[in-house]
Design a protein around this motif. Structure first.
Motif, PDB file in Angstrom:
ATOM      1  N   TRP A 196       0.842  -1.214   0.000  1.00 31.93           N
ATOM      2  CA  TRP A 196       0.000   0.000   0.000  1.00 31.93           C
ATOM      3  C   TRP A 196       0.871   1.255   0.000  1.00 31.93           C
ATOM      4  CZ3 TRP A 196      -4.447  -0.995  -1.774  1.00 31.93           C
ATOM      5  CH2 TRP A 196      -5.174  -2.118  -1.375  1.00 31.93           C
ATOM      6  N   MET A 197       1.935   1.223   0.819  1.00 34.17           N
ATOM      7  CA  MET A 197       2.806   2.389   0.956  1.00 34.17           C
ATOM      8  C   MET A 197       3.481   2.730  -0.380  1.00 34.17           C
ATOM      9  SD  MET A 197       5.364   3.032   4.127  1.00 34.17           S
ATOM     10  CE  MET A 197       6.115   1.455   4.016  1.00 34.17           C
ATOM     11  N   GLY A 232      10.918   3.300   3.510  1.00 31.71           N
ATOM     12  CA  GLY A 232       9.710   2.462   3.489  1.00 31.71           C
ATOM     13  C   GLY A 232       9.929   1.158   4.233  1.00 31.71           C
ATOM     14  N   LEU A 288       1.718   6.389  -7.073  1.00 34.00           N
ATOM     15  CA  LEU A 288       0.627   7.165  -7.685  1.00 34.00           C
ATOM     16  C   LEU A 288       0.875   8.662  -7.517  1.00 34.00           C
ATOM     17  CD1 LEU A 288      -2.456   5.053  -6.521  1.00 34.00           C
ATOM     18  CD2 LEU A 288      -1.657   5.313  -8.865  1.00 34.00           C
ATOM     19  N   MET A 289       1.350   9.028  -6.327  1.00 31.95           N
ATOM     20  CA  MET A 289       1.605  10.450  -6.074  1.00 31.95           C
ATOM     21  C   MET A 289       2.732  10.974  -6.961  1.00 31.95           C
ATOM     22  SD  MET A 289       1.174  10.623  -1.963  1.00 31.95           S
ATOM     23  CE  MET A 289      -0.287   9.954  -1.174  1.00 31.95           C
ATOM     24  N   TRP A 290       3.775  10.181  -7.113  1.00 32.93           N
ATOM     25  CA  TRP A 290       4.900  10.612  -7.969  1.00 32.93           C
ATOM     26  C   TRP A 290       4.504  10.591  -9.450  1.00 32.93           C
ATOM     27  CZ3 TRP A 290       8.170   8.081  -3.861  1.00 32.93           C
ATOM     28  CH2 TRP A 290       8.893   9.057  -3.151  1.00 32.93           C
ATOM     29  N   LEU A 291       3.541   9.732  -9.780  1.00 36.81           N
ATOM     30  CA  LEU A 291       3.050   9.708 -11.165  1.00 36.81           C
ATOM     31  C   LEU A 291       2.386  11.044 -11.501  1.00 36.81           C
ATOM     32  CD1 LEU A 291       2.358   8.085 -13.807  1.00 36.81           C
ATOM     33  CD2 LEU A 291       0.220   7.475 -12.695  1.00 36.81           C
ATOM     34  N   VAL A 292       1.565  11.532 -10.566  1.00 42.21           N
ATOM     35  CA  VAL A 292       0.907  12.833 -10.766  1.00 42.21           C
ATOM     36  C   VAL A 292       1.966  13.935 -10.890  1.00 42.21           C
ATOM     37  CG1 VAL A 292      -0.614  14.550  -9.701  1.00 42.21           C
ATOM     38  CG2 VAL A 292      -1.222  12.131  -9.605  1.00 42.21           C
ATOM     39  N   ASP A 293       2.964  13.842 -10.016  1.00 37.28           N
ATOM     40  CA  ASP A 293       4.073  14.812 -10.040  1.00 37.28           C
ATOM     41  C   ASP A 293       4.754  14.793 -11.417  1.00 37.28           C
ATOM     42  OD1 ASP A 293       5.281  16.738  -8.450  1.00 37.28           O
ATOM     43  OD2 ASP A 293       7.009  15.453  -8.028  1.00 37.28           O
ATOM     44  N   VAL A 331      14.293   6.348  -0.403  1.00 37.61           N
ATOM     45  CA  VAL A 331      12.849   6.221  -0.179  1.00 37.61           C
ATOM     46  C   VAL A 331      12.491   4.759   0.119  1.00 37.61           C
ATOM     47  CG1 VAL A 331      10.655   6.227  -1.449  1.00 37.61           C
ATOM     48  CG2 VAL A 331      12.063   8.265  -1.427  1.00 37.61           C
ATOM     49  N   PHE A 361       2.585  16.415 -14.170  1.00 38.17           N
ATOM     50  CA  PHE A 361       2.645  17.879 -14.113  1.00 38.17           C
ATOM     51  C   PHE A 361       3.988  18.392 -14.640  1.00 38.17           C
ATOM     52  CE2 PHE A 361      -1.165  17.686 -11.608  1.00 38.17           C
ATOM     53  CZ  PHE A 361      -1.772  18.904 -11.828  1.00 38.17           C
ATOM     54  N   GLY A 366       0.903   3.782  -3.053  1.00 38.44           N
ATOM     55  CA  GLY A 366       0.449   5.147  -2.743  1.00 38.44           C
ATOM     56  C   GLY A 366       1.460   6.176  -3.209  1.00 38.44           C
ATOM     57  N   SER A 367       2.738   5.945  -2.858  1.00 41.12           N
ATOM     58  CA  SER A 367       3.771   6.924  -3.248  1.00 41.12           C
ATOM     59  C   SER A 367       3.977   6.921  -4.762  1.00 41.12           C
ATOM     60  CB  SER A 367       5.076   6.649  -2.514  1.00 41.12           C
ATOM     61  OG  SER A 367       5.571   5.394  -2.853  1.00 41.12           O
TER      62      SER A 367
END
Lengths: 140, 105
Positions: free
Chosen positions: B33-34, B79, B40-45, B75, B48, B37-38
């Motif tokens: 999950w960890m 984790g 997906l967040m870095w994918l958005v980053d 990282v 952009f 989650g990270s």
């Protein structure tokens, strides 16, 4: 700059919601599948609080690792004001804009993926119930 | 690079979790999950950043790549430390408890 804060904020809210849901689900009820009025099969349905924990773990875990990245880049500091961008108004407005765009997008994507996982899980649960019904029908 | 390392970590953890499922004695699910989650967040980053830089995003300077590689590995290490702490606190196999309350003969 501080995009992880949006995800951490959502994580705090969903953690509180999880605690509330957990209290309501004190006793996990088994889903009884009956056929012709007789109890023939039982299947344990995944409680919603457990599904919410998946979202919590993704949000908290992701936020923690992203916060580390921000420390790495010197955007988060261990003393006041904690965010280097908060030191002057220009950077602060850019930081807020980034939180509103990148941060919110991150939170939305994680939530959408979680909704997808919950949807697939529900389908698997439904299929399991259907199979249990069919098995019971064949036994009779 | 950080995104890539995080995605690989997530995939490896998911495979390890699947191999051991439905037992979760090692709590590998937490790692899955960890890292997902990270990722997906870095994918958005990354999306952009790509919108801002265009194709240049895929040709970073060697120094930046090296820095990102170190960051990605750090990282993953962080984790793993978080997971280890949770594992030892929750102690699903009761190993820590047994070691602490071991009676001396």
């Amino acid at each position: 700059m501080a995009c992880f804060i949006a995800c951490a904020a959502e994580a705090a809210i969903t953690t509180i919601v999880t605690k509330i849901v957990e209290k309501k689900e004190k006793e996990q009820k088994d889903l009884q599948v009956s056929f012709d009025g007789e109890k023939v099969e039982s299947a344990a349905k995944i409680p919603f609080s457990r599904k919410l924990k998946w979202l919590n773990r993704m949000l908290w875990g992701g936020s923690a690792l992203l916060m580390f990245e921000h420390i790495w880049h010197g955007e988060v500091i261990p003393y006041f004001p904690f965010l280097t961008a908060a030191a002057n108004p220009e950077d602060a407005s850019q930081m807020l804009r980034e939180m509103a765009t990148v941060g919110v997008s991150m939170a939305v994507l994680v939530t959408l993926v979680w909704l997808g996982i919950v949807g697939i899980t529900s389908l698997i649960e439904k299929r399991a119930v259907k199979e249990a019904k069919e098995n019971a029908a064949n036994e009779n | 690079m950080t995104l890539l390392i995080s995605v690989f970590a997530a995939i490896i953890c998911t495979v390890i979790w699947y191999k051991g499922a439905p037992k979760s004695e090692m709590k590998v699910g937490i790692l899955c999950w960890m890292f997902w989650g990270s990722s997906l967040m870095w994918l958005v980053d990354a999306i952009f950043e790509y919108a801002e830089l265009g194709a240049e995003y895929f040709t970073p300077a060697p120094a930046d790549m090296l820095n990102d590689l170190f960051l990605g590995l750090s990282v993953v290490a962080l984790g793993l430390i978080i997971w280890l702490v949770i594992l030892l606190i929750k102690d699903p196999k009761g190993v820590v408890k047994a070691a602490l309350f071991k009676k001396k003969n």
